[in-house]
Design a protein around this motif. Structure first.
Motif, PDB file in Angstrom:
ATOM      1  N   HIS A   1      -4.843   4.173  -0.462  1.00 34.51           N
ATOM      2  CA  HIS A   1      -5.247   5.252   0.435  1.00 34.51           C
ATOM      3  C   HIS A   1      -4.616   5.131   1.815  1.00 34.51           C
ATOM      4  CE1 HIS A   1      -8.330   7.352  -2.019  1.00 34.51           C
ATOM      5  NE2 HIS A   1      -8.224   6.230  -2.699  1.00 34.51           N
ATOM      6  N   ALA A   2      -4.548   3.921   2.362  1.00 36.21           N
ATOM      7  CA  ALA A   2      -4.018   3.784   3.722  1.00 36.21           C
ATOM      8  C   ALA A   2      -2.501   3.616   3.712  1.00 36.21           C
ATOM      9  CB  ALA A   2      -4.694   2.621   4.424  1.00 36.21           C
TER      10      ALA A   2
ATOM     11  N   ARG B   1      -0.185   4.148   1.568  1.00 37.87           N
ATOM     12  CA  ARG B   1       0.564   5.303   1.066  1.00 37.87           C
ATOM     13  C   ARG B   1       0.846   6.302   2.209  1.00 37.87           C
ATOM     14  NH1 ARG B   1       1.203   9.146  -3.066  1.00 37.87           N
ATOM     15  NH2 ARG B   1       3.018  10.045  -2.096  1.00 37.87           N
ATOM     16  N   ASN B   2      -0.145   6.508   3.060  1.00 32.86           N
ATOM     17  CA  ASN B   2       0.038   7.425   4.182  1.00 32.86           C
ATOM     18  C   ASN B   2       0.832   6.799   5.313  1.00 32.86           C
ATOM     19  OD1 ASN B   2      -1.561  10.107   3.921  1.00 32.86           O
ATOM     20  ND2 ASN B   2      -2.861   8.557   2.980  1.00 32.86           N
TER      21      ASN B   2
END
Lengths: 340, 405
Positions: free
Chosen positions: B321-322, B324-325
């Motif tokens: 979630h983190a 990847r961004n």
């Protein structure tokens, strides 16, 4: 109905460079299975931090839960969430207690499809394989009223409108059949018609599924049609707690009176002016010694400046923290405050 | 997307042309040049000698003509259309320029203005410049001949002989800096304000603040100069080769190591150690800072809290979630290292006498070998533009919100 949640003396602090922020100051309440509890108060009064503390979702550091107990579960299964290991609390999150956040625009991960974001929890907590999780995701999206759910599973959050995204968030929250759903101002970021849709949706789902809800809001209008019981918070303290009808009919804390007085009503005459609560909430770093509402209170007396009143029962299910005995019917303004 | 790519490629072409024009023009107007040394000895050299030398470097042609010959290889003589020679008598340069002079004639001061005593006409180009220096033009893959550094050799051959050394150095240090910098950045962000974070932000700060030439010299001092000076007291101190890519004759690093034979893998490795160390340290500092700040930004986002509230494993929250961004801005910046694979590290290569592209460029600049310098800049500009496009295309892959139409 049996107890689902019991919060005792919860205290959350943020240790910042400017000083210690007293965000939540020893709040206690409980919640039955299937019950809907609303927590109201203005911005920065500790509503969100209070409930995020239940799941230990506050940023640590700088935040820390310094005291209290959060007993969750029925009978022998009852555990203090604050004492669980990281792994144990992880198994509670999203599984037995789910959260819906305020801003659906930013609460969904922009680079993952919504199908993935819903299935993720299903595979983790329910042990589904990806095909089953996908199938269940479609059902959930249909349940929350997203048209052409199967096709939209592979869409990204930016392809949904705000209201639709909040529906996705709700679907995500309900995916593992939680016993408790925490809704942190879920309608604040939406426009009014969508707000009503989302509130109705949650009501419908509650009646179908039967989970308990903690609904955080600053909108007393939303609370009336939704909640069974209401807690009013101010500066990290609970100042009043009552059944929803009782609170509207017989508010006993000056702050609650102020909040209700600031609400427009359909049955008021035109000449009636909305009242506002003068002043600002106290600085949570430097809390006053006495009642936190002292500076803004129309009914204050000398003792209010030195002693913070306890939250005491004044009737069946009705508690209030005030040194005075005031009511909506007979607000006895003894000594007028200079500012009024 | 196809439309977008076509539009971008057309834009790229104009950017490259403008860059070529600007660099060529800047080289033309900058002082110095290949004849700077000779012109200072004017008393010993006649005007005619100088003219011959100038013609050797094509400096007798006007610069737009020179530029056009360098870029596309024309004009290489009169323009022939349908058997007729056009513009044959158009002056395209000046063979014998004349400075402004003041002479005394009949007791009077007479000013002879600056001008030209012998023009070069278009028809004279094949005779004066036998079409070797820019035979076909850089756009058609002909980079011309080197004038000083490897006088008379094709620039392209020289580039090709230098490229392997630069690729080796740059790819190793870039990959190493990714491998170290990214995890350090991530971990620093997760444990913000921890001892680990403070240590590595300090190290990165030093790494990005310290000039590579200084750090390079420091390493040479520590691992080459001091061990040699202290050879009698501490004979066991290892002694690294201070420069170049391979040794010429067998050498000893430390008494407890076997003698190193030139050309072996160990020889390669020992020569790479210091330049790779300098570059890795420098790049790692940049990347870890970049990843740290981008990760910190993402960790504050609401969707990371949502992921935690779902009860995901912390590992999944961070990576899926983190990270990847956080890698979205990283990817687009990381592709900009591609031109560096060709261009090398000018200062580090010079400090360590590394026979790569950066050092070639440095030599070309200091010795005014314009064909080499221009070819270097041209290819680097081309690669930069291509890398930028690649970054923009990668953007659509890593971020579903971005669509080009």
């Amino acid at each position: 109905m049996s107890r689902l949640l019991e919060v005792k003396g919860l205290e959350t602090r943020f240790f910042t460079q400017d000083g210690v922020v007293h965000a939540v100051n020893g709040i206690s309440y409980d919640l039955n299975e299937g019950e809907t509890l609303a927590i109201v108060g203005e911005s920065g009064c500790g509503k969100s931090v209070g409930v995020m503390s239940l799941l230990r979702l506050i940023p640590q550091p700088p935040g820390r839960i310094t005291a209290g107990q959060v007993l969750f579960g029925a009978g022998d299964d009852r555990k203090d969430l604050l004492k669980l290991s990281d792994e144990e609390i992880r198994q509670v999150r999203g599984n037995r207690i789910a959260v819906i956040f305020q801003d659906p625009m930013t609460s969904l991960n922009p680079v993952l499809t919504i199908g993935f974001q819903i299935s993720e929890a299903l595979m983790l907590h329910m042990g589904m394989d990806s095909a089953a999780a996908r199938k269940r995701s479609v059902e959930l999206l249909e349940l929350v009223g997203i048209p052409r759910a199967a096709e939209r599973l592979d869409d990204y959050p930016h392809q949904f409108s705000g209201g639709m995204r909040q529906r996705v968030m709700i679907a995500m929250g309900l995916s593992c059949n939680p016993q408790l759903l925490i809704a942190d101002e879920p309608t604040t970021a939406l426009d009014v018609t969508i707000q009503a849709q989302i509130t109705d949706l949650v009501k419908r789902l509650r009646d179908e599924i039967g989970m308990a809800i903690i609904w955080i809001t600053h909108d007393l209008g939303v609370v009336a049609g939704l909640a069974d019981r209401v807690i009013v918070m101010y500066a990290g303290f609970i100042v009043e707690e009552a059944q929803v009808k009782e609170l509207y009919a017989n508010p006993r804390h000056p702050y609650t009176l102020g909040l209700l007085g600031s609400l427009p009503r359909l049955d008021e005459t035109r000449a009636h002016r909305l009242t506002s609560i003068e002043g600002l909430p106290p600085d949570l770093i430097d809390l006053p010694k006495g009642c936190p509402f002292y500076a803004r209170c129309k009914y204050r007396i000398d003792i209010c400046a030195v002693e913070n009143p306890l939250l005491l029962p004044i009737g069946p299910g009705h508690k209030v923290a005030c040194h005075r005995d005031i009511s909506k019917v007979a607000p006895t303004v003894v000594d007028e405050v200079e500012t009024v | 997307m196809t439309n977008y790519l076509i539009r971008r490629i057309i834009q790229m072409f104009f950017v490259i042309m403008l860059a070529a024009l600007f660099t060529y023009f800047l080289f033309t107007v900058s002082p110095g040049g290949p004849l700077a040394g000779i012109q200072q000895q004017q008393r010993r050299i006649t005007r005619e000698d100088l003219a011959r030398l100038r013609a050797n470097y094509e400096l007798d042609l006007y610069w737009p003509i020179r530029f056009s010959r360098w870029l596309i290889g024309v004009p290489s003589g009169p323009i022939v259309i349908g058997g007729r020679e056009l513009f044959a008598d158009t002056p395209v340069g000046c063979y014998l320029p004349r400075d402004r002079q003041v002479v005394i004639q009949d007791g009077q001061q007479v000013v002879i203005p600056a001008g030209c005593d012998d023009y070069v006409y278009l028809s004279e180009i094949p005779k004066l410049h036998p079409a070797v220096k820019s035979s076909r033009g850089i756009l058609r893959g002909d980079f011309g001949l080197s004038t000083v550094v490897r006088a008379g050799r094709p620039v392209w051959d020289e580039i090709m002989s230098r490229l392997p050394a630069t690729l080796e150095l740059m790819i190793i240090s870039t990959l190493l800096s990714f491998l170290l910098g990214i995890p350090i950045g991530i971990y620093s962000a997760i444990k913000q304000y921890s001892r680990f974070d403070y240590t590595f932000t300090t190290i990165s700060f030093i790494g990005s603040a310290m000039p590579t030439f200084f750090f390079g010299l420091l390493l040479i001092l520590l691992f080459t100069v001091f061990p040699s000076m202290l050879q009698n007291t501490f004979p066991w101190l290892p002694h690294l080769p201070p420069g170049s890519r391979l040794a010429v004759r067998p050498y000893e690093v430390a008494p407890w190591l076997p003698r190193v034979t030139p050309g072996t893998a160990l020889d390669h490795f020992l020569h790479l150690l210091m330049p790779v160390g300098v570059l890795t340290f420098f790049y790692m500092a940049t990347w870890s800072r970049f990843v740290r700040s981008s990760m910190l930004e993402v960790l504050r986002q609401d969707y990371v809290r949502t992921a935690r509230a779902k009860g995901l494993y912390e590992r999944v929250v961070i990576v899926k979630h983190a990270l990847r961004n956080a890698l979205i801005p990283f990817v687009t910046v990381a592709v900009l290292t591609i031109p560096g694979f060709f261009a090398g590290a000018i200062i580090t290569e010079t400090v360590f006498a590394w026979p790569g592209m950066g050092r070639l460029y440095y030599d070309a600049l200091t010795r005014s070998d314009w064909p080499i310098a221009l070819a270097f800049i041209f290819v680097t500009a081309l690669l930069t533009v291509i890398a930028t496009l690649l970054g923009d295309v990668l953007y659509t892959i890593v971020d579903p919100r971005i669509k080009y139409s």
